[in-house]
Write a protein that holds these residues in place. Structure first.
Motif, PDB file in Angstrom:
ATOM      1  N   ASN A 212       0.809  -1.233   0.000  1.00  0.00           N
ATOM      2  CA  ASN A 212       0.000   0.000   0.000  1.00  0.00           C
ATOM      3  C   ASN A 212       0.839   1.279   0.000  1.00  0.00           C
ATOM      4  N   LYS A 213       2.094   1.147  -0.375  1.00  0.00           N
ATOM      5  CA  LYS A 213       2.969   2.332  -0.435  1.00  0.00           C
ATOM      6  C   LYS A 213       3.487   2.505  -1.866  1.00  0.00           C
ATOM      7  N   THR A 214       4.584   3.259  -2.004  1.00  0.00           N
ATOM      8  CA  THR A 214       5.136   3.559  -3.337  1.00  0.00           C
ATOM      9  C   THR A 214       6.478   2.866  -3.526  1.00  0.00           C
ATOM     10  N   ALA A 215       6.573   2.104  -4.625  1.00  0.00           N
ATOM     11  CA  ALA A 215       7.822   1.380  -4.905  1.00  0.00           C
ATOM     12  C   ALA A 215       8.365   1.812  -6.256  1.00  0.00           C
ATOM     13  N   LEU A 216       9.688   1.816  -6.359  1.00  0.00           N
ATOM     14  CA  LEU A 216      10.333   2.152  -7.628  1.00  0.00           C
ATOM     15  C   LEU A 216      11.247   0.996  -8.019  1.00  0.00           C
ATOM     16  N   ILE A 217      11.171   0.576  -9.277  1.00  0.00           N
ATOM     17  CA  ILE A 217      12.019  -0.512  -9.772  1.00  0.00           C
ATOM     18  C   ILE A 217      12.952   0.067 -10.827  1.00  0.00           C
ATOM     19  N   VAL A 218      14.209  -0.354 -10.798  1.00  0.00           N
ATOM     20  CA  VAL A 218      15.161   0.083 -11.816  1.00  0.00           C
ATOM     21  C   VAL A 218      15.518  -1.114 -12.683  1.00  0.00           C
ATOM     22  N   GLY A 219      15.374  -0.968 -14.010  1.00  0.00           N
ATOM     23  CA  GLY A 219      15.749  -2.044 -14.932  1.00  0.00           C
ATOM     24  C   GLY A 219      14.765  -2.145 -16.071  1.00  0.00           C
ATOM     25  N   GLY A 220      15.121  -2.918 -17.093  1.00  0.00           N
ATOM     26  CA  GLY A 220      14.254  -2.995 -18.267  1.00  0.00           C
ATOM     27  C   GLY A 220      14.109  -4.392 -18.837  1.00  0.00           C
ATOM     28  N   GLY A 221      14.648  -5.389 -18.154  1.00  0.00           N
ATOM     29  CA  GLY A 221      14.564  -6.762 -18.654  1.00  0.00           C
ATOM     30  C   GLY A 221      13.395  -7.522 -18.048  1.00  0.00           C
ATOM     31  N   ASP A 222      13.368  -8.834 -18.287  1.00  0.00           N
ATOM     32  CA  ASP A 222      12.285  -9.682 -17.777  1.00  0.00           C
ATOM     33  C   ASP A 222      12.132  -9.555 -16.261  1.00  0.00           C
ATOM     34  N   THR A 223      13.270  -9.555 -15.564  1.00  0.00           N
ATOM     35  CA  THR A 223      13.210  -9.532 -14.103  1.00  0.00           C
ATOM     36  C   THR A 223      12.590  -8.228 -13.612  1.00  0.00           C
ATOM     37  N   ALA A 224      13.029  -7.084 -14.172  1.00  0.00           N
ATOM     38  CA  ALA A 224      12.503  -5.786 -13.731  1.00  0.00           C
ATOM     39  C   ALA A 224      11.000  -5.700 -13.987  1.00  0.00           C
ATOM     40  N   VAL A 225      10.570  -6.120 -15.171  1.00  0.00           N
ATOM     41  CA  VAL A 225       9.146  -6.010 -15.493  1.00  0.00           C
ATOM     42  C   VAL A 225       8.330  -6.993 -14.641  1.00  0.00           C
ATOM     43  N   SER A 226       8.868  -8.203 -14.412  1.00  0.00           N
ATOM     44  CA  SER A 226       8.165  -9.161 -13.536  1.00  0.00           C
ATOM     45  C   SER A 226       8.010  -8.597 -12.129  1.00  0.00           C
ATOM     46  N   GLU A 227       9.064  -7.936 -11.663  1.00  0.00           N
ATOM     47  CA  GLU A 227       9.014  -7.348 -10.315  1.00  0.00           C
ATOM     48  C   GLU A 227       7.958  -6.240 -10.266  1.00  0.00           C
ATOM     49  N   ALA A 228       7.896  -5.434 -11.341  1.00  0.00           N
ATOM     50  CA  ALA A 228       6.902  -4.342 -11.387  1.00  0.00           C
ATOM     51  C   ALA A 228       5.489  -4.934 -11.354  1.00  0.00           C
ATOM     52  N   LEU A 229       5.280  -6.021 -12.102  1.00  0.00           N
ATOM     53  CA  LEU A 229       3.953  -6.652 -12.128  1.00  0.00           C
ATOM     54  C   LEU A 229       3.583  -7.194 -10.749  1.00  0.00           C
ATOM     55  N   TYR A 230       4.566  -7.779 -10.093  1.00  0.00           N
ATOM     56  CA  TYR A 230       4.321  -8.319  -8.744  1.00  0.00           C
ATOM     57  C   TYR A 230       3.978  -7.187  -7.770  1.00  0.00           C
ATOM     58  N   LEU A 231       4.779  -6.114  -7.815  1.00  0.00           N
ATOM     59  CA  LEU A 231       4.564  -5.006  -6.874  1.00  0.00           C
ATOM     60  C   LEU A 231       3.270  -4.255  -7.172  1.00  0.00           C
ATOM     61  N   ALA A 232       2.876  -4.223  -8.463  1.00  0.00           N
ATOM     62  CA  ALA A 232       1.628  -3.530  -8.825  1.00  0.00           C
ATOM     63  C   ALA A 232       0.432  -4.130  -8.088  1.00  0.00           C
ATOM     64  N   LYS A 233       0.546  -5.429  -7.750  1.00  0.00           N
ATOM     65  CA  LYS A 233      -0.575  -6.100  -7.057  1.00  0.00           C
ATOM     66  C   LYS A 233      -0.668  -5.681  -5.586  1.00  0.00           C
ATOM     67  N   ILE A 234       0.454  -5.224  -5.008  1.00  0.00           N
ATOM     68  CA  ILE A 234       0.423  -4.960  -3.556  1.00  0.00           C
ATOM     69  C   ILE A 234       0.706  -3.501  -3.191  1.00  0.00           C
TER      70      ILE A 234
END
Ligand SMILES: Cc1cc2nc3c(=O)[nH]c(=O)nc-3n(C[C@H](O)[C@H](O)[C@H](O)COP(=O)(O)OP(=O)(O)OC[C@H]3O[C@@H](n4cnc5c(N)ncnc54)[C@H](O)[C@@H]3O)c2cc1C
Length: 299
Positions: free
Chosen positions: A143-165
């Motif tokens: 329920n807070k704000t997260a920032l991810i750095v990167g542009g590959g599969d791992t970065a985008v997967s992490e963004a998708l995971y964090l978008a849920k929470i």
């Protein structure tokens, strides 16, 4: 001390597959892993959807399945950290935290670790809002704000995971296009709480007791509660660099056979030079490396 046919170093995707193949080949061997495969990168993966035959599966569930498979075949395993590997007259001495082993071959599958971003504040706030694994640490941004750095599969997967929470997710990439698979970037476009900053680079991570903000190289700044770094990996090849030739990034030079410049030493998984570092290719490598080692033992 018993002279084994093989020591397998690392019990991730590659090592556990190697253990299955070594068992089927009737070799006298042991597979060593720091902590019951819990150091594998699979444990950092929320959802795997590209391992053939299993549809969508959690990374933790998949590594447990690999491990249970190898265990059910009676593969000998020991939880210990390998400290040194030496070779003399065709015999490898593998010194681990509990025992020392001697073997005619080594299949080295120690995987890879995250690459640091290298900006001021990263080391200072590591564990205090800076993380390299959203699945492991994402809860502190719930329920807070997260920032991810990167542009590959791992970065985008992490963004998708964090978008849920998370309430808000920022994804920062230094190029104008993501390298990640289209299936992942398409899903990113469907997330209303994800904002992407392309052609952007962080200059600094700031905070007090924990991360509170980031500053971009162009001077802009953002308030964030957590920074997740996903800018690539570095191979865990340190232990065999004195024995086998590596490329400039430290990946061990080996083709599909897994054979290195050192006779009897084979590599499998993310630690070797190859174009695609994934679970399925790591498993393939584990099988190939044992097959090559069997040929070497029978030469
Ligand atoms: C966040 C994230 C998401 C990913 N998502 C996907 C995905 O969706 N699909 C996909 O196909 N791939 C994905 N990957 C990549 C995939 O996880 C790797 O390609 C794969 O795990 C490589 O297997 P490996 O056996 O080479 O290394 P790992 O699975 O990392 O295993 C290495 C093992 O070696 C052990 N080890 C290391 N050093 C020692 C030592 N000195 N002594 C004893 N043991 C040691 C570690 O404990 C670990 O268990 C992802 C990776 C990450 C980080």
């Amino acid at each position: 001390m018993e002279l084994l046919d093989m020591v397998i170093v690392g019990g991730g995707a590659a090592g556990l597959t190697a253990a299955v193949y070594a068992r089927r080949a009737g070799l006298r061997f042991v597979m060593l892993d720091v902590a019951s495969s819990m150091g594998s990168q699979l444990t950092q993966t929320d959802e795997v959807e590209n391992y053939t035959g299993l549809g969508k599966i959690g990374g933790m569930e998949l590594i447990m399945k690999f491990r249970e498979h190898a265990q059910s075949m009676g593969a000998p395993m020991s939880d210990e950290s390998v400290k040194t590997i030496a070779e003399s007259d065709g015999v490898f001495t593998v010194t681990a935290s509990k025992n020392t082993y001697t073997a005619k071959t080594v299949v080295y599958c120690a995987g890879a670790s995250h690459r640091p971003l290298g900006v001021p504040g990263e080391a200072e706030f590591s564990g205090k809002g800076v993380s390299y694994c959203a699945v492991c640490d994402g809860f502190f941004c719930r329920n807070k704000t997260a920032l991810i750095v990167g542009g590959g599969d791992t970065a985008v997967s992490e963004a998708l995971y964090l978008a849920k929470i998370c309430k808000q997710v920022y994804l920062v990439h230094r190029r104008d296009e993501f390298r990640a698979a289209k299936a992942l970037t398409d899903r990113l476009g469907e997330c209303e709480n994800v904002t992407c900053f392309m052609n952007a680079e962080l200059a600094e991570i700031s905070g007090e007791s924990r991360v509170t903000s980031v500053t971009f190289k162009d001077g802009r700044s953002l308030d964030v509660d957590g920074v997740f770094v996903a800018v690539g990996i570095v191979p865990n090849s340190q232990l065999i660099r004195p024995l086998a030739e590596c490329d400039s990034a430290g990946f061990v030079k080996a083709g599909e056979s897994g054979a290195t410049s050192c006779e009897g030493l084979f590599v499998a998984g993310d630690v070797r030079t190859k174009p695609l570092r994934q679970i399925i290719t790591a498993c393939s490598d584990g099988a190939n490396a044992v097959n090559s080692a069997v040929d070497y033992l029978n030469r």
